[in-house]
Scaffold this motif. Sequence first.
Motif, PDB file in Angstrom:
ATOM      1  N   GLU A   1       5.399   6.305  -7.670  1.00  0.00           N
ATOM      2  CA  GLU A   1       4.646   6.672  -6.476  1.00  0.00           C
ATOM      3  C   GLU A   1       3.283   5.993  -6.512  1.00  0.00           C
ATOM      4  O   GLU A   1       2.698   5.811  -7.573  1.00  0.00           O
ATOM      5  CB  GLU A   1       4.426   8.189  -6.428  1.00  0.00           C
ATOM      6  CG  GLU A   1       5.676   8.979  -6.183  1.00  0.00           C
ATOM      7  CD  GLU A   1       6.270   8.707  -4.808  1.00  0.00           C
ATOM      8  OE1 GLU A   1       5.546   8.809  -3.812  1.00  0.00           O
ATOM      9  OE2 GLU A   1       7.460   8.383  -4.745  1.00  0.00           O
ATOM     10  N   GLY A   2       2.761   5.650  -5.326  1.00  0.00           N
ATOM     11  CA  GLY A   2       1.459   5.010  -5.256  1.00  0.00           C
ATOM     12  C   GLY A   2       0.308   5.966  -5.482  1.00  0.00           C
ATOM     13  O   GLY A   2      -0.750   5.588  -5.938  1.00  0.00           O
ATOM     14  N   GLY A   3       0.482   7.225  -5.162  1.00  0.00           N
ATOM     15  CA  GLY A   3      -0.573   8.216  -5.331  1.00  0.00           C
ATOM     16  C   GLY A   3      -1.394   8.389  -4.069  1.00  0.00           C
ATOM     17  O   GLY A   3      -1.448   7.532  -3.200  1.00  0.00           O
ATOM     18  N   ALA A   4      -2.050   9.517  -3.974  1.00  0.00           N
ATOM     19  CA  ALA A   4      -2.821   9.861  -2.786  1.00  0.00           C
ATOM     20  C   ALA A   4      -4.004   8.929  -2.558  1.00  0.00           C
ATOM     21  O   ALA A   4      -4.462   8.780  -1.441  1.00  0.00           O
ATOM     22  CB  ALA A   4      -3.320  11.306  -2.906  1.00  0.00           C
ATOM     23  N   TYR A   5      -4.497   8.295  -3.625  1.00  0.00           N
ATOM     24  CA  TYR A   5      -5.670   7.443  -3.497  1.00  0.00           C
ATOM     25  C   TYR A   5      -5.324   5.962  -3.481  1.00  0.00           C
ATOM     26  O   TYR A   5      -6.191   5.118  -3.448  1.00  0.00           O
ATOM     27  CB  TYR A   5      -6.653   7.728  -4.635  1.00  0.00           C
ATOM     28  CG  TYR A   5      -7.112   9.161  -4.612  1.00  0.00           C
ATOM     29  CD1 TYR A   5      -8.114   9.567  -3.739  1.00  0.00           C
ATOM     30  CD2 TYR A   5      -6.502  10.110  -5.410  1.00  0.00           C
ATOM     31  CE1 TYR A   5      -8.511  10.891  -3.685  1.00  0.00           C
ATOM     32  CE2 TYR A   5      -6.894  11.430  -5.367  1.00  0.00           C
ATOM     33  CZ  TYR A   5      -7.900  11.814  -4.508  1.00  0.00           C
ATOM     34  OH  TYR A   5      -8.290  13.122  -4.449  1.00  0.00           O
ATOM     35  N   ALA A   6      -4.032   5.644  -3.535  1.00  0.00           N
ATOM     36  CA  ALA A   6      -3.617   4.237  -3.557  1.00  0.00           C
ATOM     37  C   ALA A   6      -3.674   3.658  -2.159  1.00  0.00           C
ATOM     38  O   ALA A   6      -3.285   4.281  -1.194  1.00  0.00           O
ATOM     39  CB  ALA A   6      -2.206   4.107  -4.123  1.00  0.00           C
ATOM     40  N   ALA A   7      -4.148   2.416  -2.078  1.00  0.00           N
ATOM     41  CA  ALA A   7      -4.235   1.748  -0.779  1.00  0.00           C
ATOM     42  C   ALA A   7      -2.897   1.173  -0.356  1.00  0.00           C
ATOM     43  O   ALA A   7      -2.718   0.795   0.778  1.00  0.00           O
ATOM     44  CB  ALA A   7      -5.284   0.640  -0.835  1.00  0.00           C
ATOM     45  N   GLY A   8      -1.951   1.097  -1.295  1.00  0.00           N
ATOM     46  CA  GLY A   8      -0.642   0.541  -0.964  1.00  0.00           C
ATOM     47  C   GLY A   8      -0.775  -0.902  -0.542  1.00  0.00           C
ATOM     48  O   GLY A   8      -1.407  -1.692  -1.206  1.00  0.00           O
ATOM     49  N   HIS A   9      -0.186  -1.260   0.584  1.00  0.00           N
ATOM     50  CA  HIS A   9      -0.241  -2.627   1.085  1.00  0.00           C
ATOM     51  C   HIS A   9      -1.297  -2.775   2.179  1.00  0.00           C
ATOM     52  O   HIS A   9      -1.281  -3.733   2.911  1.00  0.00           O
ATOM     53  CB  HIS A   9       1.114  -3.035   1.648  1.00  0.00           C
ATOM     54  CG  HIS A   9       2.204  -3.057   0.635  1.00  0.00           C
ATOM     55  ND1 HIS A   9       2.066  -3.647  -0.596  1.00  0.00           N
ATOM     56  CD2 HIS A   9       3.455  -2.561   0.681  1.00  0.00           C
ATOM     57  CE1 HIS A   9       3.203  -3.511  -1.261  1.00  0.00           C
ATOM     58  NE2 HIS A   9       4.050  -2.858  -0.522  1.00  0.00           N
ATOM     59  N   ALA A  10      -2.209  -1.836   2.283  1.00  0.00           N
ATOM     60  CA  ALA A  10      -3.151  -1.839   3.403  1.00  0.00           C
ATOM     61  C   ALA A  10      -3.935  -3.139   3.519  1.00  0.00           C
ATOM     62  O   ALA A  10      -4.282  -3.556   4.610  1.00  0.00           O
ATOM     63  CB  ALA A  10      -4.120  -0.666   3.266  1.00  0.00           C
ATOM     64  N   GLN A  11      -4.189  -3.808   2.390  1.00  0.00           N
ATOM     65  CA  GLN A  11      -5.004  -5.003   2.437  1.00  0.00           C
ATOM     66  C   GLN A  11      -4.221  -6.264   2.799  1.00  0.00           C
ATOM     67  O   GLN A  11      -4.761  -7.181   3.366  1.00  0.00           O
ATOM     68  CB  GLN A  11      -5.676  -5.221   1.078  1.00  0.00           C
ATOM     69  CG  GLN A  11      -6.576  -4.082   0.662  1.00  0.00           C
ATOM     70  CD  GLN A  11      -7.727  -3.871   1.610  1.00  0.00           C
ATOM     71  OE1 GLN A  11      -8.289  -4.810   2.137  1.00  0.00           O
ATOM     72  NE2 GLN A  11      -8.094  -2.619   1.851  1.00  0.00           N
ATOM     73  N   ALA A  12      -2.921  -6.316   2.431  1.00  0.00           N
ATOM     74  CA  ALA A  12      -2.230  -7.589   2.584  1.00  0.00           C
ATOM     75  C   ALA A  12      -0.894  -7.506   3.300  1.00  0.00           C
ATOM     76  O   ALA A  12      -0.326  -8.515   3.630  1.00  0.00           O
ATOM     77  CB  ALA A  12      -1.996  -8.196   1.191  1.00  0.00           C
ATOM     78  N   ALA A  13      -0.398  -6.324   3.540  1.00  0.00           N
ATOM     79  CA  ALA A  13       0.943  -6.215   4.096  1.00  0.00           C
ATOM     80  C   ALA A  13       0.912  -6.045   5.610  1.00  0.00           C
ATOM     81  O   ALA A  13      -0.105  -5.702   6.190  1.00  0.00           O
ATOM     82  CB  ALA A  13       1.652  -5.014   3.479  1.00  0.00           C
ATOM     83  N   GLU A  14       2.048  -6.271   6.183  1.00  0.00           N
ATOM     84  CA  GLU A  14       2.197  -6.029   7.607  1.00  0.00           C
ATOM     85  C   GLU A  14       2.177  -4.515   7.820  1.00  0.00           C
ATOM     86  O   GLU A  14       2.739  -3.761   7.035  1.00  0.00           O
ATOM     87  CB  GLU A  14       3.534  -6.591   8.095  1.00  0.00           C
ATOM     88  CG  GLU A  14       3.625  -8.090   7.940  1.00  0.00           C
ATOM     89  CD  GLU A  14       2.604  -8.832   8.770  1.00  0.00           C
ATOM     90  OE1 GLU A  14       2.410  -8.487   9.943  1.00  0.00           O
ATOM     91  OE2 GLU A  14       1.976  -9.757   8.243  1.00  0.00           O
ATOM     92  N   PRO A  15       1.562  -4.023   8.896  1.00  0.00           N
ATOM     93  CA  PRO A  15       1.505  -2.587   9.116  1.00  0.00           C
ATOM     94  C   PRO A  15       2.887  -2.014   9.436  1.00  0.00           C
ATOM     95  O   PRO A  15       3.729  -2.678  10.013  1.00  0.00           O
ATOM     96  CB  PRO A  15       0.562  -2.447  10.315  1.00  0.00           C
ATOM     97  CG  PRO A  15       0.586  -3.778  10.978  1.00  0.00           C
ATOM     98  CD  PRO A  15       0.883  -4.789   9.912  1.00  0.00           C
ATOM     99  N   ASP A  16       3.095  -0.774   9.039  1.00  0.00           N
ATOM    100  CA  ASP A  16       4.323  -0.059   9.352  1.00  0.00           C
ATOM    101  C   ASP A  16       4.098   0.655  10.681  1.00  0.00           C
ATOM    102  O   ASP A  16       3.255   1.543  10.768  1.00  0.00           O
ATOM    103  CB  ASP A  16       4.626   0.948   8.239  1.00  0.00           C
ATOM    104  CG  ASP A  16       5.901   1.733   8.471  1.00  0.00           C
ATOM    105  OD1 ASP A  16       6.467   1.632   9.594  1.00  0.00           O
ATOM    106  OD2 ASP A  16       6.337   2.444   7.554  1.00  0.00           O
ATOM    107  N   PRO A  17       4.847   0.306  11.713  1.00  0.00           N
ATOM    108  CA  PRO A  17       4.611   0.916  13.021  1.00  0.00           C
ATOM    109  C   PRO A  17       4.905   2.406  13.036  1.00  0.00           C
ATOM    110  O   PRO A  17       4.470   3.108  13.929  1.00  0.00           O
ATOM    111  CB  PRO A  17       5.573   0.161  13.945  1.00  0.00           C
ATOM    112  CG  PRO A  17       6.619  -0.409  13.053  1.00  0.00           C
ATOM    113  CD  PRO A  17       5.955  -0.626  11.739  1.00  0.00           C
ATOM    114  N   HIS A  18       5.628   2.924  12.039  1.00  0.00           N
ATOM    115  CA  HIS A  18       5.965   4.342  12.009  1.00  0.00           C
ATOM    116  C   HIS A  18       4.963   5.159  11.207  1.00  0.00           C
ATOM    117  O   HIS A  18       5.057   6.378  11.176  1.00  0.00           O
ATOM    118  CB  HIS A  18       7.370   4.530  11.419  1.00  0.00           C
ATOM    119  CG  HIS A  18       8.408   3.766  12.180  1.00  0.00           C
ATOM    120  ND1 HIS A  18       8.797   4.093  13.448  1.00  0.00           N
ATOM    121  CD2 HIS A  18       9.113   2.666  11.849  1.00  0.00           C
ATOM    122  CE1 HIS A  18       9.708   3.240  13.872  1.00  0.00           C
ATOM    123  NE2 HIS A  18       9.913   2.357  12.906  1.00  0.00           N
ATOM    124  N   ALA A  19       4.042   4.499  10.542  1.00  0.00           N
ATOM    125  CA  ALA A  19       3.077   5.211   9.709  1.00  0.00           C
ATOM    126  C   ALA A  19       1.929   5.728  10.566  1.00  0.00           C
ATOM    127  O   ALA A  19       1.582   5.155  11.591  1.00  0.00           O
ATOM    128  CB  ALA A  19       2.534   4.285   8.623  1.00  0.00           C
TER     129      ALA A  19
END
Length: 193
Positions: free
Chosen positions: A137-155
């Motif tokens: 799991e990325g964790g509650a404080y993880a940015a995940g792919h926010a900096q480099a990934a394509e956005p998830d339209p369902h998020a």
Amino acid sequence: MIRATRVQGQHHWKEAPADTVVLDFDDRHRRRMVMTGTRGLEFLLDLENAVALRGGDALVLEDGRLVEVVAAPEPLIEIRCNDPLHLVRVGWHLGNRHLPTQIMAKGLRIRRDHVIEAMVKGLGARVIEIEAPFDPEGGAYAAGHAQAAEPDPHAHAAHDHASHDHGHHGDHVHDEHCDHDHHHGHSHAHDHK
């Protein structure tokens, strides 16, 4: 050398990849690194910020081709418990130690560690040694792919956790095995009348 400058999120891409990179958990958290795919494609991963890549992500090359990310099998333990409450209790102890943990339908997976294995067995859980991809799991404080990934339209809309003080250490409880200092900025004194 061609560069990969973006990440296409888990399975949010349809075209056939030009190549595949097989990476363990540590090698899937990089910003800049020369990589060679299983079919011989050499490229430079060159992201603006380090990103925790997940199995199923695709690295986007400058020419638009994709390189699929596959999580490599590594030595893990799978933790099985008697019931969901027991599993949550063991999960709490793992989280309290800030251990990367993968949540499965019927158990938890962590990297092999004899000290943690002994603790988990002491809590009454079963430990099974396995070789499998590790995707915690990325964790509650993880940015995940926010900096480099394509956005998830369902998020739902996200915000940058790094710019806020969430008082992280004030949010969790430590048991007798806690190994770091606490400076919560508030008194634990109680007024007894």
